[in-house]
Design a protein around this motif. Sequence first.
Motif, PDB file in Angstrom:
ATOM      1  N   ALA A 186      -7.221 -48.320 -21.186  1.00  0.00           N
ATOM      2  CA  ALA A 186      -7.967 -47.067 -21.126  1.00  0.00           C
ATOM      3  C   ALA A 186      -7.197 -45.951 -21.827  1.00  0.00           C
ATOM      4  O   ALA A 186      -5.987 -45.793 -21.645  1.00  0.00           O
ATOM      5  CB  ALA A 186      -8.247 -46.684 -19.678  1.00  0.00           C
ATOM      6  N   HIS A 187      -7.925 -45.163 -22.632  1.00  0.00           N
ATOM      7  CA  HIS A 187      -7.322 -44.056 -23.371  1.00  0.00           C
ATOM      8  C   HIS A 187      -8.443 -43.160 -23.885  1.00  0.00           C
ATOM      9  O   HIS A 187      -9.619 -43.555 -23.898  1.00  0.00           O
ATOM     10  CB  HIS A 187      -6.484 -44.569 -24.542  1.00  0.00           C
ATOM     11  CG  HIS A 187      -7.293 -45.302 -25.590  1.00  0.00           C
ATOM     12  ND1 HIS A 187      -7.788 -46.573 -25.378  1.00  0.00           N
ATOM     13  CD2 HIS A 187      -7.712 -44.922 -26.829  1.00  0.00           C
ATOM     14  CE1 HIS A 187      -8.469 -46.968 -26.453  1.00  0.00           C
ATOM     15  NE2 HIS A 187      -8.453 -45.984 -27.343  1.00  0.00           N
ATOM     16  N   PRO A 228     -11.284 -39.981  -0.735  1.00  0.00           N
ATOM     17  CA  PRO A 228     -10.886 -41.340  -1.102  1.00  0.00           C
ATOM     18  C   PRO A 228      -9.625 -41.355  -1.963  1.00  0.00           C
ATOM     19  O   PRO A 228      -9.388 -40.448  -2.763  1.00  0.00           O
ATOM     20  CB  PRO A 228     -12.097 -41.864  -1.885  1.00  0.00           C
ATOM     21  CG  PRO A 228     -12.818 -40.643  -2.355  1.00  0.00           C
ATOM     22  CD  PRO A 228     -12.583 -39.598  -1.322  1.00  0.00           C
ATOM     23  N   VAL A 229      -8.834 -42.392  -1.786  1.00  0.00           N
ATOM     24  CA  VAL A 229      -7.590 -42.566  -2.526  1.00  0.00           C
ATOM     25  C   VAL A 229      -7.788 -43.700  -3.529  1.00  0.00           C
ATOM     26  O   VAL A 229      -8.163 -44.816  -3.132  1.00  0.00           O
ATOM     27  CB  VAL A 229      -6.427 -42.902  -1.574  1.00  0.00           C
ATOM     28  CG1 VAL A 229      -5.131 -43.117  -2.356  1.00  0.00           C
ATOM     29  CG2 VAL A 229      -6.266 -41.801  -0.531  1.00  0.00           C
ATOM     30  N   PRO A 230      -7.586 -43.458  -4.817  1.00  0.00           N
ATOM     31  CA  PRO A 230      -7.844 -44.512  -5.816  1.00  0.00           C
ATOM     32  C   PRO A 230      -7.161 -45.831  -5.520  1.00  0.00           C
ATOM     33  O   PRO A 230      -7.774 -46.901  -5.653  1.00  0.00           O
ATOM     34  CB  PRO A 230      -7.322 -43.878  -7.115  1.00  0.00           C
ATOM     35  CG  PRO A 230      -7.512 -42.413  -6.922  1.00  0.00           C
ATOM     36  CD  PRO A 230      -7.223 -42.180  -5.464  1.00  0.00           C
ATOM     37  N   SER A 241     -11.178 -38.143 -11.823  1.00  0.00           N
ATOM     38  CA  SER A 241     -10.022 -39.030 -11.705  1.00  0.00           C
ATOM     39  C   SER A 241     -10.449 -40.409 -12.182  1.00  0.00           C
ATOM     40  O   SER A 241     -11.463 -40.947 -11.735  1.00  0.00           O
ATOM     41  CB  SER A 241      -9.534 -39.102 -10.252  1.00  0.00           C
ATOM     42  OG  SER A 241      -8.631 -40.172 -10.067  1.00  0.00           O
ATOM     43  N   PHE A 242      -9.696 -40.973 -13.121  1.00  0.00           N
ATOM     44  CA  PHE A 242      -9.995 -42.292 -13.678  1.00  0.00           C
ATOM     45  C   PHE A 242      -8.727 -43.127 -13.590  1.00  0.00           C
ATOM     46  O   PHE A 242      -7.701 -42.767 -14.173  1.00  0.00           O
ATOM     47  CB  PHE A 242     -10.440 -42.161 -15.134  1.00  0.00           C
ATOM     48  CG  PHE A 242     -10.855 -43.465 -15.799  1.00  0.00           C
ATOM     49  CD1 PHE A 242     -12.171 -43.680 -16.146  1.00  0.00           C
ATOM     50  CD2 PHE A 242      -9.926 -44.454 -16.093  1.00  0.00           C
ATOM     51  CE1 PHE A 242     -12.560 -44.865 -16.771  1.00  0.00           C
ATOM     52  CE2 PHE A 242     -10.294 -45.642 -16.708  1.00  0.00           C
ATOM     53  CZ  PHE A 242     -11.617 -45.845 -17.049  1.00  0.00           C
ATOM     54  N   GLY A 261      -0.236 -53.651 -15.613  1.00  0.00           N
ATOM     55  CA  GLY A 261      -0.270 -52.294 -16.162  1.00  0.00           C
ATOM     56  C   GLY A 261      -1.215 -51.407 -15.377  1.00  0.00           C
ATOM     57  O   GLY A 261      -2.109 -51.896 -14.669  1.00  0.00           O
ATOM     58  N   GLN A 262      -1.006 -50.112 -15.503  1.00  0.00           N
ATOM     59  CA  GLN A 262      -1.872 -49.149 -14.830  1.00  0.00           C
ATOM     60  C   GLN A 262      -1.899 -47.847 -15.617  1.00  0.00           C
ATOM     61  O   GLN A 262      -0.879 -47.409 -16.159  1.00  0.00           O
ATOM     62  CB  GLN A 262      -1.396 -48.877 -13.404  1.00  0.00           C
ATOM     63  CG  GLN A 262      -2.253 -47.857 -12.653  1.00  0.00           C
ATOM     64  CD  GLN A 262      -1.927 -47.768 -11.174  1.00  0.00           C
ATOM     65  OE1 GLN A 262      -1.443 -48.739 -10.586  1.00  0.00           O
ATOM     66  NE2 GLN A 262      -2.194 -46.626 -10.568  1.00  0.00           N
ATOM     67  N   GLU A 263      -3.082 -47.236 -15.676  1.00  0.00           N
ATOM     68  CA  GLU A 263      -3.257 -45.928 -16.296  1.00  0.00           C
ATOM     69  C   GLU A 263      -3.998 -45.040 -15.304  1.00  0.00           C
ATOM     70  O   GLU A 263      -4.881 -45.502 -14.585  1.00  0.00           O
ATOM     71  CB  GLU A 263      -4.074 -46.018 -17.590  1.00  0.00           C
ATOM     72  CG  GLU A 263      -3.565 -47.039 -18.594  1.00  0.00           C
ATOM     73  CD  GLU A 263      -2.176 -46.735 -19.084  1.00  0.00           C
ATOM     74  OE1 GLU A 263      -1.887 -45.553 -19.341  1.00  0.00           O
ATOM     75  OE2 GLU A 263      -1.373 -47.676 -19.198  1.00  0.00           O
ATOM     76  N   ALA A 264      -3.635 -43.757 -15.285  1.00  0.00           N
ATOM     77  CA  ALA A 264      -4.324 -42.799 -14.412  1.00  0.00           C
ATOM     78  C   ALA A 264      -4.531 -41.492 -15.184  1.00  0.00           C
ATOM     79  O   ALA A 264      -3.592 -40.994 -15.821  1.00  0.00           O
ATOM     80  CB  ALA A 264      -3.537 -42.547 -13.141  1.00  0.00           C
TER      81      ALA A 264
END
Length: 256
Positions: free
Chosen positions: A33-34, A171-173, A231-232, A245-248
């Motif tokens: 994601a970007h 809610p918490v992602p 928030s994504f 991996g993780q993106e926020a």
Amino acid sequence: MCILFVALKVLPDFPLIICANRDESHARQTQKAHFWAPENTLLAGRDLVAGGTWLGVNKSGNVAAITNIRMLGANTKNKKSRGELPVFALTQPNFPLSSSWLKENSNKYQPFNLLYGNEHSLHCYNSQTQKCSTLPPGFHAISNGELNDIWPKMARGNYALKQYLNTHATPVPSELLALLTDTQQAKDKHLPHTGVSLKWERLLSSIFIKHPKYGTRSSSVILINRQKHISFTEVRFNNRGDQVGQEAFHFNTEDS
């Protein structure tokens, strides 16, 4: 994208919540994601084979996602990639996202469900029935059949999301992402019949799919709150189901 769970206008402070798993061949090249250059208004992962996406959001607060419709013997010859439809929905202001346009053009693509809109007006178009449904407030699931089919994993995920939001006003992602890791498979008597073998019906019946060649590649959570803050979060997995991996991302819509 293989399964989407949507909570629309369920929480006063979070009118739109989307939790989704993308199931795909582990060999298919993908970009995390970007924000897509050069405009940097579309936030999504990217399929590097056909160039489209499975789930995205733009800086105006619009969302779009695609799921394939699993059909035995579907004609896929000379069809366009379904992944371009969410891109069109999120990048072309004049793109005629109406049931009439989709009816005229959906046969150019492999069978799909297209979710698009925002917290004020959210729609799902099914290319096989050529029906465009406006989602009412509440909980919804979209997978590889029709909107709100009662497939075991759809019912299971909807129930888990409902139970969670009943006790979490904010809610918490990471906690929503945990709901998407459910690997429980359905009993044979409850399996849908979508034209694949019994072995694959079993494998595909869980929310999170683990297989060396095909499975859940990423889980994503989109939260849009009452103040138009987005928030994504995306988490990625390898063919063993391990997180790699993780993106926020956090930003306000351009009209907020």
